[in-house]
Design a protein around this motif. Structure first.
Motif, mmCIF file in Angstrom:
data_model
loop_
_atom_site.group_PDB
_atom_site.id
_atom_site.type_symbol
_atom_site.label_atom_id
_atom_site.label_comp_id
_atom_site.label_asym_id
_atom_site.label_seq_id
_atom_site.Cartn_x
_atom_site.Cartn_y
_atom_site.Cartn_z
ATOM 1 N N LEU A 43 0.796 -1.229 0.000
ATOM 2 C CA LEU A 43 0.000 0.000 0.000
ATOM 3 C C LEU A 43 0.828 1.278 0.000
ATOM 4 C CD1 LEU A 43 -2.702 -1.205 2.526
ATOM 5 C CD2 LEU A 43 -2.866 -1.099 0.039
ATOM 6 N N ALA A 44 2.136 1.158 -0.037
ATOM 7 C CA ALA A 44 3.058 2.297 -0.124
ATOM 8 C C ALA A 44 2.948 3.258 1.061
ATOM 9 C CB ALA A 44 2.855 3.059 -1.441
ATOM 10 N N ARG A 45 2.583 2.735 2.204
ATOM 11 C CA ARG A 45 2.588 3.534 3.442
ATOM 12 C C ARG A 45 2.664 2.592 4.631
ATOM 13 N NH1 ARG A 45 -2.781 3.433 1.865
ATOM 14 N NH2 ARG A 45 -4.233 2.778 3.462
ATOM 15 N N ARG A 46 3.169 3.098 5.724
ATOM 16 C CA ARG A 46 3.256 2.280 6.935
ATOM 17 C C ARG A 46 1.902 2.298 7.639
ATOM 18 N NH1 ARG A 46 8.275 0.889 7.589
ATOM 19 N NH2 ARG A 46 8.568 0.452 9.779
ATOM 20 N N PRO A 47 1.507 1.167 8.217
ATOM 21 C CA PRO A 47 0.208 1.153 8.908
ATOM 22 C C PRO A 47 0.318 1.825 10.275
ATOM 23 C CG PRO A 47 1.267 -0.956 9.172
ATOM 24 C CD PRO A 47 2.141 -0.139 8.252
ATOM 25 N N SER A 48 -0.772 2.401 10.710
ATOM 26 C CA SER A 48 -0.797 2.926 12.068
ATOM 27 C C SER A 48 -0.832 1.742 13.029
ATOM 28 C CB SER A 48 -2.031 3.813 12.267
ATOM 29 O OG SER A 48 -3.215 3.039 12.182
ATOM 30 N N ALA A 49 -0.578 2.013 14.281
ATOM 31 C CA ALA A 49 -0.584 0.935 15.273
ATOM 32 C C ALA A 49 -1.978 0.305 15.369
ATOM 33 C CB ALA A 49 -0.151 1.471 16.631
#
Length: 107
Positions: free
Chosen positions: A28-34
């Motif tokens: 998804l080209a982004r880091r997931p939130s916690a």
């Protein structure tokens, strides 16, 4: 029933993979939130748990559990494609969940 188990197992393993920062960012080209990571982890484990009953209903307890472990292996092997075709692996998750109730509807 076997196809249902395989489809739900694939979706569960996909959710567990997407709960990891590396795979989430890769797809998804982004880091997931916690929070998202935690929800994906819970959804993944729930998917794995829900993939057991169809296998047990198809084969009984004696064969169902080992067969379920084999189905988990097949689903995991399909996810090996995640680094090579991340978008395709992502699209297969919802498709697998849509296909999961099909054997019950046909039978």
């Amino acid at each position: 029933m076997i196809l249902s188990s395989l489809c739900v197992a694939y979706a569960g393993l996909l959710a567990l993979a997407l709960a990891m920062d590396r795979h989430h960012e890769q797809v998804l080209a982004r880091r997931p939130s916690a929070r998202i990571s935690r929800l994906l982890g819970w959804a993944g484990w729930l998917g794995l748990v829900l993939s057991l009953p169809p296998a047990v209903m198809a084969w009984g307890w004696a064969i169902g559990i080992p067969a379920w472990l084999g189905l988990l292996t097949v689903a995991a092997a399909a996810l090996v494609l995640l680094p090579h075709a991340p978008r395709a692996a992502l699209r297969l998750g919802p498709a697998a969940l849509l296909c999961a109730p099909t054997p019950a509807l046909l039978g």
